[in-house]
Structure formats: structure tokens, C-alpha cells
Scaffold this active site. Structure first.
Site, PDB file in Angstrom:
ATOM      1  N   ALA A   1      -5.648  -0.182   2.113  1.00 14.70           N
ATOM      2  CA  ALA A   1      -7.038   0.231   2.323  1.00 14.70           C
ATOM      3  C   ALA A   1      -7.790  -0.058   1.037  1.00 14.70           C
ATOM      4  CB  ALA A   1      -7.115   1.718   2.669  1.00 14.70           C
TER       5      ALA A   1
ATOM      6  N   ALA B   1      -2.647  -7.082  -3.964  1.00 18.16           N
ATOM      7  CA  ALA B   1      -1.847  -7.658  -2.884  1.00 18.16           C
ATOM      8  C   ALA B   1      -2.614  -8.695  -2.082  1.00 18.16           C
ATOM      9  CB  ALA B   1      -1.351  -6.543  -1.948  1.00 18.16           C
TER      10      ALA B   1
ATOM     11  N   GLY C   1       0.825  -1.195   0.000  1.00 19.94           N
ATOM     12  CA  GLY C   1       0.000   0.000   0.000  1.00 19.94           C
ATOM     13  C   GLY C   1       0.861   1.248   0.000  1.00 19.94           C
TER      14      GLY C   1
ATOM     15  N   GLU D   1      -3.314   0.005  -8.842  1.00 15.57           N
ATOM     16  CA  GLU D   1      -3.734   1.255  -9.458  1.00 15.57           C
ATOM     17  C   GLU D   1      -4.184   1.029 -10.892  1.00 15.57           C
ATOM     18  OE1 GLU D   1      -4.123   3.959  -7.857  1.00 15.57           O
ATOM     19  OE2 GLU D   1      -3.037   3.515  -5.998  1.00 15.57           O
TER      20      GLU D   1
ATOM     21  N   TYR E   1     -16.654   5.574  13.670  1.00 15.24           N
ATOM     22  CA  TYR E   1     -15.348   5.002  13.382  1.00 15.24           C
ATOM     23  C   TYR E   1     -14.974   3.944  14.406  1.00 15.24           C
ATOM     24  CZ  TYR E   1     -10.773   4.349  11.465  1.00 15.24           C
ATOM     25  OH  TYR E   1      -9.688   3.765  10.888  1.00 15.24           O
TER      26      TYR E   1
ATOM     27  N   GLY F   1      -1.551   8.309   0.937  1.00 16.22           N
ATOM     28  CA  GLY F   1      -1.693   8.466   2.376  1.00 16.22           C
ATOM     29  C   GLY F   1      -0.445   8.148   3.164  1.00 16.22           C
ATOM     30  N   TYR F   2      -0.638   7.420   4.252  1.00 15.00           N
ATOM     31  CA  TYR F   2       0.475   7.080   5.129  1.00 15.00           C
ATOM     32  C   TYR F   2       1.459   6.131   4.471  1.00 15.00           C
ATOM     33  CZ  TYR F   2      -1.745   9.451   9.029  1.00 15.00           C
ATOM     34  OH  TYR F   2      -2.278  10.411   9.841  1.00 15.00           O
TER      35      TYR F   2
ATOM     36  N   VAL G   1      -5.987  13.861   5.711  1.00  9.71           N
ATOM     37  CA  VAL G   1      -6.823  13.891   4.521  1.00  9.71           C
ATOM     38  C   VAL G   1      -6.264  12.880   3.532  1.00  9.71           C
ATOM     39  CG1 VAL G   1      -7.830  15.314   2.706  1.00  9.71           C
ATOM     40  CG2 VAL G   1      -7.249  16.337   4.917  1.00  9.71           C
ATOM     41  N   THR G   2      -6.947  11.755   3.403  1.00 11.36           N
ATOM     42  CA  THR G   2      -6.560  10.712   2.463  1.00 11.36           C
ATOM     43  C   THR G   2      -7.796  10.297   1.674  1.00 11.36           C
ATOM     44  OG1 THR G   2      -7.040   8.857   3.955  1.00 11.36           O
ATOM     45  CG2 THR G   2      -4.843   9.867   4.118  1.00 11.36           C
TER      46      THR G   2
END
Length: 394
Positions: A141, A113, A49, A76, A238, A53-54, A276-277
Site C-alpha cells: 500500500a 518494491a 509489504g 521504511e 471505497y 497491517g495484513y 485499523v491500519t
């Protein structure tokens, strides 16, 4: 070659096309914000991943600051007749260029994956090119996952558990943000289970087991998965909802992995901070909460790259591990600081009035959303034709 002029296309909350130059510039800017390497190490990393984001921040920080080698995996979409490639595609190409310019030996694989074939492809590449793995970073994610053993397709949902959820949210589908109110019915037991199977620790555990079975664990192997706790304001949708159930599953998996690894390695979850992702923007109320948090913190709102720097420092021993009572690495102390949360609660108590006071935070949030797809990035000329057909990383 496919030079053409493109404009952003938005459907509701989603932007469905990406700008190659803008996406690349967001990667270049993050790279420049990361301090250059300070040691001579070059650990082997498998990063699941890596394209957003992270995961992207962890990749770039690892490359620039710690000289990592290894494999990044993402899923992608290439350009089609109707759409550009995904922003993650363009970001990966930009990250690859930076890695090669810096002399880093890092390879990017575009595959599912979760699939058995994807795992086999990646493991074969790791074994052939790098040998044993020092770090497995898990930052996937996705909306769905197929269980490689049973073929069952699981779809994740974002719903509360036990009771309906009613709360304010930020509508950023138009040019001017506004507060809306939403109501969601609770998830069924089947939906909860499905979300755990997609976003929980099942695939993470399979990945570590596959490395173990292939004899690819280096001495002192470390694996870490990204998780989130957040404020009690967003807890009903959440942490106390289906996503929270998945994160609890992920965190429980840490114990199973540590038992399986024994003395050969260690496993952690790392609690990240609101950001913010593309994934977080789809969660109701998170946008409004993050806008308020940004308003309260201003320039003190730490970027994903800054958080990734903290994480790498703890993983490599450059800084002590900051663990809570459950053994999770905590990166979120500044978000959950009582003074910070008190100010966010004040805005949340009257969200319409709060948004008027937090207009800058909401505008920042909307700008960050656009930048996720390469739009609205300073210094990019959106008036000229751009090459949208870009090959995957070399």
C-alpha cells in the site's frame, strides 16, 4: 547510540514519530497470540509489504505457525535528526529478532518494491539464498508508484467516482473523538487511472512475471493479493470510488495471472476485513464505520493475525478454500453478516447518537491508531529514555 525521551507528535490525523519499544511490543504481542506451528513444512515465501497491517500479520503467522523461509520487502524510513525511524522500521527489527530466535531463515529488505532496481535486488537474493518460491504474498500500500517501464510517476487519490461524496466521519485528531461531516468532489479519469496504477494489479503482475522469467516458480506456486470489499455504507468512498476501482483492477489481474501461469501455479485475491491500519485510517468514513463495527462485534472482532491464520490455512490446504463466484478467497463473512450490518446501519443512521452509544468502539479505534506508531501500548515505560537509533534487521 541515541538514548532520548520522546513523546508522540501528532499533526491532524497523523502521528509523525514512533516509539521503538512500543512498536516492538505490538509485534511481540501478536506473535504470542499466534498458535505455534503444527507441521514440519518450511515453504519459501516472498512477501511484498511485510511491515504493517495484513502483511505483518501474514508474516508473523507464516513464521510462527508454518515455518516459512524467504524474503520480506518494505520501504521504511530510518531515523533522522528531526524524527524517529518509522514504526514499520522498528516492527521489522522486532520481527527479525523473533524469526531468528525461532530458528527461521527469513531476510528483510528495505527497498522500493515498485522499482526495477528493487525487483532485481530481491530476485537475486531469493535465487542465491532460497531457490524457487512457493508463495508470493502481495500486500503493498503506497501513495505513489513509478512505472519502471515508462518512468511515469502515478499518485493515488481517495475520492468518489461519478458524484460528490457526503458522509459522516470520525475526527480522532484530538483526545476526544467526535463526528464530523465531509464532502469530496469526484475524481477525474486521470486520477482514477493513476490510483489503479498504484494500488491495482500492475506491479503484482510484474512481480510474478519476473519470478517466472528467472525460473523461480516452485511446483504448485501460489500467489495472493489482499483486497477489500466492505459494507455498502462505505461503498461510495471505497468500493465505488477510486480505491474500489484499483481493487477491481487487482482482482481482474488474477485472471491474467492464472492464464499466464497455466498449470504451473495459481493466483487469488483474498478479501480481508475492516481493520485499523495506517492505510485504512486515511480513508474518509472508514474510521467511523470501523468504530461502529467494533462496537457491534465487541470481542468477536477478529484480529489481523486471526484472519492471516485463516488465509494460511486455506493456502496450505489445511482448510478448504472459501471462494466466491469470482474466485476470491473470502475472509470477511463475519463482517458482512446481515445481523452485524443491520446493527451498524442503525448506528450510522444517526452518527452523533451512534457515537455516544459506540464510545467504547471509538476509544478502541483511537487506541489502535496510537499503537500503530508504538504509543499507548500496555507495559511500555514511556517515561524513560529509549534507544531510537536502531539498525535494520540483521
Amino acid at each position: 547510540m541515541s538514548f532520548r525521551h520522546i513523546d508522540p507528535k501528532q499533526r491532524g490525523f497523523l502521528i509523525v514519530n514512533s516509539h521503538p519499544d512500543g512498536a516492538a511490543e505490538t509485534v511481540n504481542r501478536m506473535w504470542e497470540q499466534i498458535p505455534a506451528r503444527t507441521d514440519g513444512s518450511s515453504p519459501v515465501v516472498l512477501l511484498l509489504g511485510h511491515s504493517a497491517g495484513y502483511g505483518l500479520a501474514t508474516l508473523l503467522t507464516g513464521l510462527r505457525r508454518h515455518g516459512i523461509r524467504g524474503v520480506g520487502v518494505a520501504f521504511e524510513g530510518a531515523e533522522t535528526e528531526r524524527r524517529t525511524a518509522t514504526a514499520g522500521w522498528y516492527r521489522t527489527v522486532a520481527a527479525d529478532a523473533l524469526a531468528r530466535k525461532a530458528g527461521r531463515d527469513f531476510v528483510f529488505v528495505n527497498t522500493d518494491a515498485f522499482s526495477a532496481a528493487g525487483k532485481e535486488q530481491v530476485l537475486a537474493l531469493v535465487e542465491e539464498r532460497y531457490g524457487k518460491v512457493d508463495y508470493l504474498i502481495y500486500s503493498l500500500a503506497a501513495p505513489r508508484r513509478t512505472d519502471p517501464a515508462t518512468g511515469t510517476v502515478y499518485h493515488s487519490v481517495i475520492k468518489p467516482l461519478g458524484a460528490p461524496y457526503e458522509a459522516p466521519a470520525l475526527d480522532f485528531s484530538a483526545d476526544t473523538p467526535k463526528v464530523t461531516h465531509l464532502s469530496l468532489q469526484p475524481a477525474s479519469d486521470e486520477e482514477r487511472h493513476a490510483t489503479e496504477q498504484v494500488m491495482g494489479g500492475a506491479d503484482w503482475q510484474l512481480g510474478v512475471q519476473a519470478l517466472t522469467a528467472s525460473g523461480l516458480l516452485a511446483d504448485g506456486f501460489t500467489t495472493v493479493a489482499l483486497t477489500y470489499i466492505g459494507s455498502e455504507l462505505t461503498a461510495p468512498i471505497y468500493r465505488q470510488g477510486t480505491m474500489g476501482a484499483a481493487k477491481e483492477h487487482l482482482e481482474r489481474t488474477t485472471g491474467h495471472l492464472n492464464a499466464e501461469l497455466g498449470n504451473t501455479g495459481r493466483a487469488f485475491t483474498a478479501v480481508a476485513v475492516a481493520a485499523v491500519t495506517q492505510a485504512s485510517s486515511a480513508i474518509p468514513s472508514i474510521a467511523l464505520y470501523t468504530s461502529f463495527l467494533r462496537t457491534v462485534l465487541g470481542g468477536g472482532f477478529r484480529t489481523t493475525a486471526e484472519q492471516a491464520s485463516d488465509l494460511w490455512a486455506q493456502l496450505t490446504g489445511a482448510a478448504p478454500l472459501m471462494l466466491d463466484e469470482q474466485g476470491r478467497i473470502r475472509l470477511d463473512g463475519w463482517e458482512l453478516d446481515n445481523k452485524v450490518q443491520d446493527q451498524v446501519r442503525e448506528l450510522w443512521a444517526d452518527p452523533e447518537s451512534g457515537l455516544e452509544r459506540a464510545g467504547a468502539g471509538a476509544e478502541w479505534f483511537m487506541g489502535q491508531i496510537r499503537e500503530l506508531y508504538g504509543w499507548g501500548v500496555d507495559g511500555v515505560d514511556y517515561g524513560r529514555p529509549v534507544e531510537t537509533t536502531v539498525g535494520w534487521a540483521a
